[in-house]
Design a protein around this motif. Structure first.
Motif, PDB file in Angstrom:
ATOM      1  N   GLU A  54      26.946   0.649 -31.542  1.00 47.47           N
ATOM      2  CA  GLU A  54      28.221   0.807 -30.841  1.00 47.47           C
ATOM      3  C   GLU A  54      28.130   1.804 -29.689  1.00 47.47           C
ATOM      4  O   GLU A  54      28.825   1.642 -28.679  1.00 47.47           O
ATOM      5  N   THR A  55      27.277   2.797 -29.803  1.00 46.48           N
ATOM      6  CA  THR A  55      27.056   3.717 -28.685  1.00 46.48           C
ATOM      7  C   THR A  55      26.428   2.966 -27.506  1.00 46.48           C
ATOM      8  O   THR A  55      26.880   3.089 -26.363  1.00 46.48           O
ATOM      9  N   LEU A  56      25.399   2.179 -27.801  1.00 49.08           N
ATOM     10  CA  LEU A  56      24.746   1.388 -26.749  1.00 49.08           C
ATOM     11  C   LEU A  56      25.725   0.394 -26.140  1.00 49.08           C
ATOM     12  O   LEU A  56      25.806   0.248 -24.919  1.00 49.08           O
ATOM     13  N   PHE A  57      26.498  -0.291 -26.988  1.00 50.08           N
ATOM     14  CA  PHE A  57      27.489  -1.246 -26.496  1.00 50.08           C
ATOM     15  C   PHE A  57      28.503  -0.557 -25.590  1.00 50.08           C
ATOM     16  O   PHE A  57      28.821  -1.053 -24.512  1.00 50.08           O
ATOM     17  N   GLY A  58      29.012   0.593 -26.012  1.00 53.30           N
ATOM     18  CA  GLY A  58      30.000   1.310 -25.204  1.00 53.30           C
ATOM     19  C   GLY A  58      29.454   1.697 -23.837  1.00 53.30           C
ATOM     20  O   GLY A  58      30.136   1.537 -22.817  1.00 53.30           O
ATOM     21  N   LEU A  59      28.218   2.191 -23.815  1.00 59.17           N
ATOM     22  CA  LEU A  59      27.609   2.575 -22.537  1.00 59.17           C
ATOM     23  C   LEU A  59      27.420   1.375 -21.617  1.00 59.17           C
ATOM     24  O   LEU A  59      27.765   1.431 -20.424  1.00 59.17           O
ATOM     25  N   PHE A  60      26.870   0.286 -22.150  1.00 61.48           N
ATOM     26  CA  PHE A  60      26.660  -0.914 -21.335  1.00 61.48           C
ATOM     27  C   PHE A  60      27.980  -1.555 -20.917  1.00 61.48           C
ATOM     28  O   PHE A  60      28.121  -2.029 -19.789  1.00 61.48           O
ATOM     29  N   PHE A  61      28.961  -1.564 -21.801  1.00 59.36           N
ATOM     30  CA  PHE A  61      30.264  -2.148 -21.496  1.00 59.36           C
ATOM     31  C   PHE A  61      30.908  -1.420 -20.320  1.00 59.36           C
ATOM     32  O   PHE A  61      31.355  -2.046 -19.359  1.00 59.36           O
ATOM     33  N   VAL A  62      30.922  -0.097 -20.382  1.00 59.12           N
ATOM     34  CA  VAL A  62      31.513   0.689 -19.295  1.00 59.12           C
ATOM     35  C   VAL A  62      30.712   0.501 -18.005  1.00 59.12           C
ATOM     36  O   VAL A  62      31.287   0.353 -16.919  1.00 59.12           O
ATOM     37  N   ALA A  63      29.387   0.457 -18.118  1.00 59.55           N
ATOM     38  CA  ALA A  63      28.550   0.263 -16.923  1.00 59.55           C
ATOM     39  C   ALA A  63      28.826  -1.082 -16.264  1.00 59.55           C
ATOM     40  O   ALA A  63      28.959  -1.160 -15.029  1.00 59.55           O
ATOM     41  N   VAL A  64      28.940  -2.146 -17.055  1.00 60.31           N
ATOM     42  CA  VAL A  64      29.212  -3.475 -16.488  1.00 60.31           C
ATOM     43  C   VAL A  64      30.614  -3.513 -15.892  1.00 60.31           C
ATOM     44  O   VAL A  64      30.819  -4.090 -14.821  1.00 60.31           O
ATOM     45  N   ALA A 106      33.768  -9.186 -13.986  1.00 58.27           N
ATOM     46  CA  ALA A 106      33.053 -10.425 -14.321  1.00 58.27           C
ATOM     47  C   ALA A 106      32.902 -10.477 -15.838  1.00 58.27           C
ATOM     48  O   ALA A 106      32.063  -9.780 -16.411  1.00 58.27           O
ATOM     49  N   TRP A 107      33.734 -11.281 -16.473  1.00 60.35           N
ATOM     50  CA  TRP A 107      33.752 -11.295 -17.941  1.00 60.35           C
ATOM     51  C   TRP A 107      32.534 -11.979 -18.535  1.00 60.35           C
ATOM     52  O   TRP A 107      32.180 -11.729 -19.683  1.00 60.35           O
ATOM     53  N   GLY A 108      31.845 -12.821 -17.783  1.00 60.47           N
ATOM     54  CA  GLY A 108      30.613 -13.453 -18.275  1.00 60.47           C
ATOM     55  C   GLY A 108      29.552 -12.417 -18.627  1.00 60.47           C
ATOM     56  O   GLY A 108      29.027 -12.403 -19.746  1.00 60.47           O
ATOM     57  N   PRO A 109      29.219 -11.516 -17.692  1.00 59.08           N
ATOM     58  CA  PRO A 109      28.259 -10.454 -18.020  1.00 59.08           C
ATOM     59  C   PRO A 109      28.743  -9.535 -19.139  1.00 59.08           C
ATOM     60  O   PRO A 109      27.950  -9.070 -19.953  1.00 59.08           O
ATOM     61  N   VAL A 110      30.049  -9.280 -19.201  1.00 56.95           N
ATOM     62  CA  VAL A 110      30.582  -8.436 -20.272  1.00 56.95           C
ATOM     63  C   VAL A 110      30.353  -9.121 -21.620  1.00 56.95           C
ATOM     64  O   VAL A 110      29.937  -8.480 -22.588  1.00 56.95           O
ATOM     65  N   LEU A 111      30.585 -10.424 -21.684  1.00 54.89           N
ATOM     66  CA  LEU A 111      30.344 -11.174 -22.918  1.00 54.89           C
ATOM     67  C   LEU A 111      28.862 -11.159 -23.280  1.00 54.89           C
ATOM     68  O   LEU A 111      28.497 -10.980 -24.444  1.00 54.89           O
ATOM     69  N   PHE A 112      27.992 -11.311 -22.284  1.00 54.66           N
ATOM     70  CA  PHE A 112      26.554 -11.267 -22.533  1.00 54.66           C
ATOM     71  C   PHE A 112      26.132  -9.895 -23.064  1.00 54.66           C
ATOM     72  O   PHE A 112      25.371  -9.799 -24.025  1.00 54.66           O
ATOM     73  N   VAL A 113      26.640  -8.836 -22.454  1.00 56.83           N
ATOM     74  CA  VAL A 113      26.318  -7.479 -22.907  1.00 56.83           C
ATOM     75  C   VAL A 113      26.805  -7.284 -24.337  1.00 56.83           C
ATOM     76  O   VAL A 113      26.097  -6.727 -25.179  1.00 56.83           O
ATOM     77  N   ALA A 132      27.265  -9.582 -26.693  1.00 56.73           N
ATOM     78  CA  ALA A 132      26.429 -10.348 -27.618  1.00 56.73           C
ATOM     79  C   ALA A 132      25.056  -9.703 -27.778  1.00 56.73           C
ATOM     80  O   ALA A 132      24.547  -9.579 -28.900  1.00 56.73           O
ATOM     81  N   ALA A 133      24.477  -9.282 -26.672  1.00 59.27           N
ATOM     82  CA  ALA A 133      23.129  -8.704 -26.742  1.00 59.27           C
ATOM     83  C   ALA A 133      23.116  -7.397 -27.529  1.00 59.27           C
ATOM     84  O   ALA A 133      22.234  -7.178 -28.362  1.00 59.27           O
ATOM     85  N   THR A 134      24.095  -6.547 -27.289  1.00 60.34           N
ATOM     86  CA  THR A 134      24.076  -5.254 -27.956  1.00 60.34           C
ATOM     87  C   THR A 134      24.576  -5.311 -29.393  1.00 60.34           C
ATOM     88  O   THR A 134      24.209  -4.468 -30.193  1.00 60.34           O
ATOM     89  N   ASN A 135      25.402  -6.281 -29.726  1.00 65.19           N
ATOM     90  CA  ASN A 135      25.959  -6.337 -31.074  1.00 65.19           C
ATOM     91  C   ASN A 135      25.278  -7.337 -31.994  1.00 65.19           C
ATOM     92  O   ASN A 135      25.590  -7.371 -33.190  1.00 65.19           O
ATOM     93  N   VAL A 136      24.370  -8.135 -31.467  1.00 61.09           N
ATOM     94  CA  VAL A 136      23.619  -9.073 -32.307  1.00 61.09           C
ATOM     95  C   VAL A 136      22.127  -8.751 -32.257  1.00 61.09           C
ATOM     96  O   VAL A 136      21.483  -8.563 -33.286  1.00 61.09           O
ATOM     97  N   THR A 185      19.596  -5.939 -35.041  1.00 62.78           N
ATOM     98  CA  THR A 185      18.526  -6.644 -35.746  1.00 62.78           C
ATOM     99  C   THR A 185      17.178  -5.994 -35.455  1.00 62.78           C
ATOM    100  O   THR A 185      16.382  -5.754 -36.360  1.00 62.78           O
ATOM    101  N   VAL A 186      16.943  -5.669 -34.197  1.00 60.24           N
ATOM    102  CA  VAL A 186      15.685  -5.037 -33.808  1.00 60.24           C
ATOM    103  C   VAL A 186      15.619  -3.585 -34.310  1.00 60.24           C
ATOM    104  O   VAL A 186      14.576  -3.116 -34.739  1.00 60.24           O
ATOM    105  N   PHE A 187      16.747  -2.894 -34.285  1.00 57.81           N
ATOM    106  CA  PHE A 187      16.801  -1.474 -34.656  1.00 57.81           C
ATOM    107  C   PHE A 187      16.855  -1.257 -36.168  1.00 57.81           C
ATOM    108  O   PHE A 187      16.643  -0.137 -36.635  1.00 57.81           O
TER     109      PHE A 187
END
Length: 134
Positions: free
Chosen positions: A67-77, A86-93, A95-99, A103-105
């Protein structure tokens, strides 16, 4: 009089954990694969699961990092695409940060939790690995 062993710093413990090493000794590799953790450190013999339900806190570490990573990327986008968001990139960010990220971490969250736990709740004499007992 025997000198007390020097306790590793939080930075040392977290550095070991993020390198997928045993936070206690820094040598042993606590994983049999990416997701499967051994019960004990193959080098020092430290038993990782200190109590029943121990890994719930590792899930909290994983969720906090995600959620920290998601928050940072969300605000940056959002700031990068203002005034027309641009809601497309926000949706991608999202999905990438929350799925993908959790899994990797996941395995690192376990070693990070062990590191945090060992730092804030030092090992009892009977929990110390056999090689470290005095």
């Amino acid at each position: 009089m025997t000198a007390r062993p020097q306790r590793p710093s939080l930075g040392t413990l977290l550095g070991r954990a993020l390198r997928r090493r045993c936070p206690v000794c820094g040598v042993g590799v606590p994983f049999k694969g990416w997701f499967r953790m051994t019960e004990r450190c193959p080098h020092c013999g430290y038993f990782y699961e200190r109590e029943t339900g121990y890994w719930v806190s590792a899930l909290i570490v994983n969720m906090a990092a995600t959620e920290t990573l998601f928050g940072l990327f969300f605000v940056a986008v959002l700031f990068a695409t203002l005034p027309e968001v641009a809601w497309g990139p926000v949706l991608f960010v999202g999905a990438a940060t929350n799925v993908v990220f959790p899994t990797v971490f996941y395995p690192l969250s376990k070693t990070v939790w062990v590191a945090l736990d060992v730092f804030f709740h030092p090992l009892e004499p009977d929990e110390r690995p056999p090689a470290a007992r005095v």
